[in-house]
Design an enzyme around this catalytic site. Structure first.
Site, mmCIF file in Angstrom:
data_model
loop_
_atom_site.group_PDB
_atom_site.id
_atom_site.type_symbol
_atom_site.label_atom_id
_atom_site.label_comp_id
_atom_site.label_asym_id
_atom_site.label_seq_id
_atom_site.Cartn_x
_atom_site.Cartn_y
_atom_site.Cartn_z
ATOM 1 N N SER A 1 8.291 -4.161 3.466
ATOM 2 C CA SER A 1 7.093 -4.074 4.171
ATOM 3 C C SER A 1 7.121 -4.380 5.680
ATOM 4 O O SER A 1 8.171 -4.239 6.535
ATOM 5 C CB SER A 1 5.997 -4.642 3.590
ATOM 6 O OG SER A 1 4.644 -4.531 4.101
ATOM 7 N N ASP B 1 3.881 6.346 1.223
ATOM 8 C CA ASP B 1 3.596 4.906 1.192
ATOM 9 C C ASP B 1 2.124 4.641 1.260
ATOM 10 O O ASP B 1 1.485 4.942 1.990
ATOM 11 C CB ASP B 1 4.351 4.412 2.409
ATOM 12 C CG ASP B 1 4.253 2.891 2.727
ATOM 13 O OD1 ASP B 1 5.286 2.127 2.272
ATOM 14 O OD2 ASP B 1 3.220 2.321 3.098
ATOM 15 N N HIS C 1 4.157 0.890 -2.687
ATOM 16 C CA HIS C 1 4.706 0.170 -1.383
ATOM 17 C C HIS C 1 5.733 -1.242 -1.866
ATOM 18 O O HIS C 1 4.950 -1.871 -2.582
ATOM 19 C CB HIS C 1 3.446 -0.294 -0.765
ATOM 20 C CG HIS C 1 3.715 -1.109 0.527
ATOM 21 N ND1 HIS C 1 4.233 -0.428 1.622
ATOM 22 C CD2 HIS C 1 3.676 -2.348 1.011
ATOM 23 C CE1 HIS C 1 4.178 -1.262 2.734
ATOM 24 N NE2 HIS C 1 3.986 -2.433 2.402
#
Length: 410
Positions: free
Chosen positions: A178, A276, A344
């Protein structure tokens, strides 16, 4: 307070913690925190002035001189109010962080769960600055003090690890999830400067390829958000100089991987979902672009999306693949694993990294794809077919209720 910024940070934090939340209690490897005691000498502080930290689990056997560094993720803060709030949480202070972290997926020490990196020295760099380890500024107004020292934190942790064996590394992989995956793009070139010239050094980004994409109302919501982060936290001077020189009018664009990627000279692997979840919810369809909640059901369950919404999602996937087009076509040392799962961060979760029912593209798991690329066993550039064709996906879209429960228990 900027409510959207706070919501963005909370949601992204929950999504990045989700692998830890769902990982089985069996075989858990817990690794203790190490504070960087000499960080103040370098001006390296978390947002609230606390010491930066990392978790190190030593390698062994053939992997004793190999190193894997994993940037923690958890969103960003783009104004003083949201950064002050962040400084009172584990995303801005080591005082509020868990002192023991679960190492799973790419950080696991089990050969059956992490076949290529299980015996490496594995490090998790804790995230407490709010600008992907890239800022260098201080805010003070007489009543409040905030340290935007992500760049210094990165340097302090590296300098602390060098005498512990990183300085003699034979192989190294810089990775992250991330906002930490974005940090891998930002620091990849710099990482090699600390290591022996004959070391094999490569970089990996998991869910870090954040697109400079217009939202469903054609507004540049993410671009303006990034511009605020870069300006507030003094990030510009730490962005790639060649990139910023080529983007003189908008140097902050070099915070986006699609613009910075071509200036990275180190072999790079991009692991990302074409759908995502964070980008779907906060770049493509932020709350500001959907005030009446027409996308709420679609956000919680892709099977509930209507044809028009599905078409918008397919266009987003197309734009992501186009943004990676030159890398896919011309990078001889690069790797890709772009699946069509609504997820994610997939490298830190055992379920998605390497297990019997892990997501696959062309019958290859993420762990196998990354290992094949790192050790040059075969070319690895895997791009999945569009949703809903992939039946191996773990569509990790938490419900609103689950998000609240996770927030309270984490």
């Amino acid at each position: 307070m900027n409510a959207n910024a706070v919501l963005v940070a909370i949601t992204l934090a929950l999504l990045t913690c989700l692998p830890r939340c769902i990982y089985s209690a069996e075989r858990r490897l817990l690794v203790n925190m190490t504070l960087v005691r000499n960080a103040p000498a370098l001006g390296a502080f978390c947002l609230d002035g606390s010491l930066p930290a990392y978790h190190l689990h030593r390698g062994f056997g053939a992997g004793a001189r190999n190193w894997l560094l994993q940037f923690e993720g958890g969103g960003w803060c783009n104004d003083i109010e949201s950064c002050l709030e962040r400084a009172k949480s584990r995303r801005g202070s080591t005082r509020y962080m868990t002192k023991w972290e679960v190492f799973s997926g790419i950080l696991s020490n089990n050969a059956s769960l992490n076949p290529d990196f299980y015996n490496w020295n594995r490090v998790k760099l804790r995230y407490c600055d709010g600008a992907s380890f890239a800022g260098d500024a201080v805010f003070k107004n007489g009543t409040s003090l905030l340290y935007f020292r992500g760049q210094k934190i990165w340097e302090a942790i590296i300098l602390d690890l060098l005498p512990k064996g990183l300085g003699q590394a034979r192989k190294a992989l810089l990775s992250g999830c991330s906002a930490g995956g974005l940090a891998s793009f930002l620091h990849c070139n710099n990482f090699t400067k600390y290591l022996p010239s004959n070391a094999s050094v490569k970089c990996l980004s998991d869910a870090g390829f954040f697109l400079d994409e217009r939202d469903i109302t054609s507004n540049h919501t993410m671009r303006y958000f990034v511009k605020d982060v870069v300006s507030l936290q003094g990030v510009k001077k730490n962005l790639d100089e060649n990139c910023t020189a080529s983007s003189l009018d908008f140097p902050e664009l070099c915070f986006f991987p699609q613009y910075a990627l071509k200036f990275i000279t180190i072999p790079f692997f991009i692991l990302n979902s074409a759908y995502d979840v964070y980008q779907f919810h906060h770049i493509l369809v932020p709350s500001s672009a959907d005030p009446h909640g027409h996308w709420n059901r679609c956000k919680l369950n892709p099977a509930a999306c209507n044809p028009e919404q599905l078409n918008t999602l397919q266009e987003f996937r197309r734009d992501m693949i186009v943004a990676m087009g030159l890398f896919y076509k011309y990078s001889r040392r690069g790797g890709l694993f772009i699946n069509s799962c609504f997820a994610h961060c997939q490298s830190e979760s055992q379920d998605t990294w390497f297990s019997a029912d892990s997501p696959r593209v062309h019958n290859k798991t993420i762990a196998e794809a990354v290992g094949d690329w790192y050790f040059s066993r075969r070319i690895t550039k895997e791009i999945d077919c569009p949703y809903p064709c992939d039946t191996t996906c773990h569509n990790l879209i938490p419900s609103t209720q689950a998000l609240v429960q996770d927030l309270r228990s984490y």
